[in-house]
Design a protein around this motif. Structure first.
Motif, short mmCIF file in Angstrom:
data_model
loop_
_atom_site.label_atom_id
_atom_site.label_comp_id
_atom_site.label_asym_id
_atom_site.label_seq_id
_atom_site.Cartn_x
_atom_site.Cartn_y
_atom_site.Cartn_z
N PHE A 1 0.87 -1.45 -0.29
CA PHE A 1 -0.47 0.08 0.25
C PHE A 1 0.83 1.13 -0.03
O PHE A 1 0.46 2.58 -0.25
N PHE A 2 1.84 0.87 0.39
CA PHE A 2 3.60 2.88 0.47
C PHE A 2 3.17 2.39 -0.91
O PHE A 2 3.48 3.48 -1.11
N ALA A 3 3.26 1.66 -1.62
CA ALA A 3 3.91 1.38 -3.25
C ALA A 3 2.44 2.43 -3.95
O ALA A 3 3.29 3.29 -4.50
N LEU B 1 -0.98 4.02 4.50
CA LEU B 1 -0.91 5.33 3.11
C LEU B 1 -0.76 6.44 3.70
O LEU B 1 -0.14 7.31 3.28
N ILE B 2 -0.91 7.04 5.45
CA ILE B 2 -0.81 8.39 5.64
C ILE B 2 0.74 8.37 6.01
O ILE B 2 1.58 9.31 6.02
N THR B 3 1.45 7.28 6.30
CA THR B 3 2.69 6.95 6.82
C THR B 3 3.26 7.19 5.35
O THR B 3 4.26 7.69 5.52
N THR B 4 2.85 6.98 4.60
CA THR B 4 3.42 7.09 2.99
C THR B 4 3.74 8.42 2.82
O THR B 4 4.19 9.60 2.42
N ASN B 5 2.21 9.17 3.81
CA ASN B 5 2.40 10.83 3.16
C ASN B 5 3.71 11.60 3.80
O ASN B 5 3.49 12.34 3.05
N ILE B 6 3.81 10.49 4.57
CA ILE B 6 4.37 11.70 5.97
C ILE B 6 6.23 11.12 4.92
O ILE B 6 6.84 11.56 5.17
N ILE B 7 6.60 10.07 5.16
CA ILE B 7 7.58 9.78 4.61
C ILE B 7 7.51 10.13 3.08
O ILE B 7 8.81 10.60 2.75
N ALA B 8 6.77 10.11 2.36
CA ALA B 8 6.71 10.76 1.51
C ALA B 8 6.76 12.17 0.96
O ALA B 8 7.92 12.92 -0.22
N SER B 9 6.64 13.00 2.22
CA SER B 9 7.21 14.60 2.44
C SER B 9 8.97 14.97 2.26
O SER B 9 8.99 15.82 2.15
N PHE B 10 9.21 13.83 3.42
CA PHE B 10 10.47 13.79 3.70
C PHE B 10 11.41 13.55 1.65
O PHE B 10 12.35 14.06 1.83
N GLU C 1 10.36 7.85 -7.46
CA GLU C 1 9.72 7.05 -6.53
C GLU C 1 8.56 6.15 -7.69
O GLU C 1 8.46 5.08 -7.04
N GLY C 2 8.48 6.46 -8.96
CA GLY C 2 8.37 4.94 -9.61
C GLY C 2 8.97 3.47 -9.99
O GLY C 2 8.52 3.03 -9.36
N ARG D 1 0.43 7.43 -6.20
CA ARG D 1 -0.99 7.79 -6.24
C ARG D 1 -0.86 9.22 -5.63
O ARG D 1 -1.29 10.15 -6.02
N GLY D 2 -0.43 9.44 -4.64
CA GLY D 2 -0.28 10.51 -3.66
C GLY D 2 0.57 11.63 -4.17
O GLY D 2 1.07 13.08 -3.67
N ASN D 3 2.22 11.12 -4.64
CA ASN D 3 3.12 12.77 -4.97
C ASN D 3 2.57 13.36 -5.95
O ASN D 3 3.30 14.15 -6.38
N ILE D 4 1.54 13.46 -6.85
CA ILE D 4 1.80 14.23 -7.48
C ILE D 4 1.19 15.90 -6.13
O ILE D 4 1.23 17.21 -6.76
N ASN D 5 0.59 15.67 -5.63
CA ASN D 5 0.87 16.67 -3.56
C ASN D 5 1.46 17.25 -3.75
O ASN D 5 2.46 18.41 -3.44
#
Length: 588
Positions: A129-131, A254-263, A287-288, A136-140
């Motif tokens: 789900f992290f993947a 999913l949200i942990t991904t958002n946190i990691i993705a922010s860093f 990320e892909g 899906r979320g890196n557009i933000n």
């Protein structure tokens, strides 16, 4: 006995049972589902035909056995020896060779086994789900690096691109689930991941509106179905009351991904200008590639079922040659699942859904209230979630501050998700948690709607309100688990999970069009729409709960008037299927 309505059955069994049958007495009371008003207690999916307190010694296919109300027999349908042939697994069920009516085990054995499943199955589901969320979320994060400006796009173009994505995601849900049921989630999920990772990486070469729309469509088609595929896969390993908390971990990832993705974005976006590429282009490319690697490992790792964990050639290369579990552990896993929900043994894990079964599942009106909830319940929070980075930029924060300021709302989201999901099972109240999500959001939307344009510390106040909305009590894990539980059969579970998720994706399509560019920066009109939907959702959650309580109550009245022999006759001759059977009770 042919399929009939609860009203017709009530007439059939309105007479008093004969004296020599197993009728209820003061010492022998029927096992019932939990009342709507009672917090706590145990939910029963299938009500056993045997009356509580009755004991019988019988000669079964595995020898003499006395069934009483011990730890392993109480409340499950196999506690009546005469009902075993009705509920036993089909011949091709992958765990049939481990089905043992007489198997017993201790609480500690089961807890140890569930902990191992958490590490081996649930943890990897979260990594997958992290993947998904990374791509899906890196557009933000890309938006915060001026992607729209670089491509010459407007916020309305962005809204339309997200609408295309959600439409494609929606249309792929059911076909993907049907493919997954035929070839197995352990095969199909990794294939999905590899395919969408290629499209995700290709976004590093976007050139304008057309390429943006095309990649959004392809990503939606390839990612659609992933979530219900994983839910179906987890249901092979976990009991119904264990699934919500595992799904909570799933969405927490999913949200942990958002946190990691922010860093990650904070570092990757600093590559802007390196080799002549914008930072957001590097973001998509890197990320892909991470997703593709996780997809390959998933194919080498995922087992088809609890009894199929041995390595078989290249498939399962990362599993041990002798499998993960001993024969006794496999016996415990199979029998604990089937005693909790015998409906899981009505199909094997490589059995396709026929058109007839698909049509029957689509017409299952008792699942429609959950689909209606999925259609609107997240809309009051979604625009603020989607626009958080754009809102922060408009409030004067730079790219790197914006990505870091999204982290507090993500942490709050995880805390609320885990707490409310745990509480829903602890109190045995599911739709109440959904109601809480709307009651949480309504006053925050009122604040956004009524605050003046300028006042002291306005930016930070709006940031705090937006963060609280984004970090709302997330009932999705609970609702997905209720969808699975109330399906009562593998065919309906397969289709129902997809339909619920399709309803949620439809809500995302609606959400993407509520905040319009001619309504910014405060989106007063959009917030009024969100308030109205939140009020509607509150009524819908209450109505749905009472609908299932009413259905259970009707069936309890009929079932309680039946003798044990009458119950067995009904089970042996009825054409009622899945959640239409008199022995089934809905979770609420």
């Amino acid at each position: 006995m042919t399929s009939s309505s609860d009203k017709d059955l009530a007439l059939v069994y309105s007479e008093e049972p004969p004296q020599d049958s197993f009728a209820p007495s003061e010492q022998e009371t029927p096992l019932k589902a939990n009342s709507w008003w009672k917090f706590g207690g145990r939910d029963r999916i299938f009500v056993p035909s045997r009356l509580q307190g009755s004991k019988s010694t019988f000669k079964g296919f595995q020898g003499d056995r006395t069934i009483d109300d011990d730890h392993n027999a109480d409340g499950n349908v196999f506690s009546d020896p005469r009902a075993v042939d009705i509920y036993k697994p089909i011949e091709k069920y992958e765990g049939r060779h481990r089905f043992d009516l007489h198997a017993t085990w201790s609480d500690e054995e089961e807890k140890r086994l569930v902990r191992r499943l958490d590490w081996k199955i649930c943890l990897w589901a979260c990594i997958m789900f992290f993947a998904l969320q990374l791509d899906r979320g890196n557009i933000n994060q890309a938006l915060s690096d001026n992607m729209l400006t670089d491509l010459g796009l407007t916020t309305d173009d962005y809204n339309n691109g997200m609408t295309i994505f959600y439409c494609s995601f929606l249309f792929a849900e059911l076909p993907s689930q049907l493919v997954s049921k035929k070839v197995g989630p352990d095969n199909w999920i990794p294939v999905q991941m590899l395919l969408w990772s290629c499209i995700a990486s290709s976004q590093s070469h976007l050139s304008g509106r057309t390429s943006f729309f095309i990649t959004r469509a392809l990503l939606g088609l390839l990612e659609g179905g992933f979530i219900p595929d994983v839910v179906l896969y987890l249901s092979y390993f976990y009991k119904n009351n264990e699934l919500p908390n595992r799904l909570a971990y799933f969405w927490a990832s999913l949200i942990t991904t958002n946190i990691i993705a922010s860093f990650l974005a904070y570092g990757i976006l600093h590559l802007r200008g390196h080799d002549g590429m914008a930072g957001w282009r590097w973001l998509f490319a890197i990320e892909g590639g991470v997703t593709a690697l996780i997809g390959i490992v998933s194919w080498l790792y995922l087992p088809p079922s609890p009894t199929q964990t041995k390595r078989t050639g290249l498939k399962g290369f990362l599993r041990s040659k002798n499998g993960w579990f001993t024969e006794r552990e496999e016996v415990i896993m199979v029998n604990r699942i089937l005693r909790d929900d015998p409906g899981k043994a009505t199909m094997h894990n490589r059995q396709a859904i026929s058109f007839t079964l698909l049509w029957e599942s689509l017409l299952d009106y008792d699942m429609w209230p959950i689909y209606l909830i999925g259609l609107t319940w997240t809309i009051p929070m979604t625009p603020e979630t989607s626009y958080l980075t754009l809102t922060l930029r408009s409030l004067g924060f730079d790219t790197f501050q914006t990505n870091l300021l999204t982290i507090p709302s993500s942490v709050l989201f995880i805390i609320q998700l885990l707490f409310w999901t745990w509480l829903s099972e602890r109190t045995n109240q599911r739709f109440f948690i959904g109601l809480v999500s709307q009651l949480w959001t309504i006053p925050l939307l009122v604040a956004l709607e009524t605050l003046p344009i300028k006042f002291a510390h306005a930016n930070w106040v709006r940031y705090a309100i937006s963060s609280l909305i984004v970090g709302y009590p997330y009932a999705h894990a609970t609702l997905v688990a209720v969808t699975s539980r109330n399906a009562a059969s593998v065919r309906t579970r397969t289709v129902g999970s997809s339909l619920y998720n399709m309803a949620v994706q439809t809500s995302n399509i609606i959400s993407s069009q509520i905040y319009r560019s001619n309504d910014k920066p405060l989106y007063r009109r959009g917030n009024k729409i969100l308030l109205g939907l939140a009020a509607y959702n509150a009524i819908l959650f209450i109505t749905t709960k009472f609908y299932y309580v009413w259905k259970n109550s009707k069936r309890d009245k009929i079932w309680d008037r039946m003798s044990q022999d009458q119950r067995l006759e009904y089970l042996a001759t009825t054409n009622d299927k899945g959640n239409k059977r008199l022995d089934f009770r809905f979770a609420h």
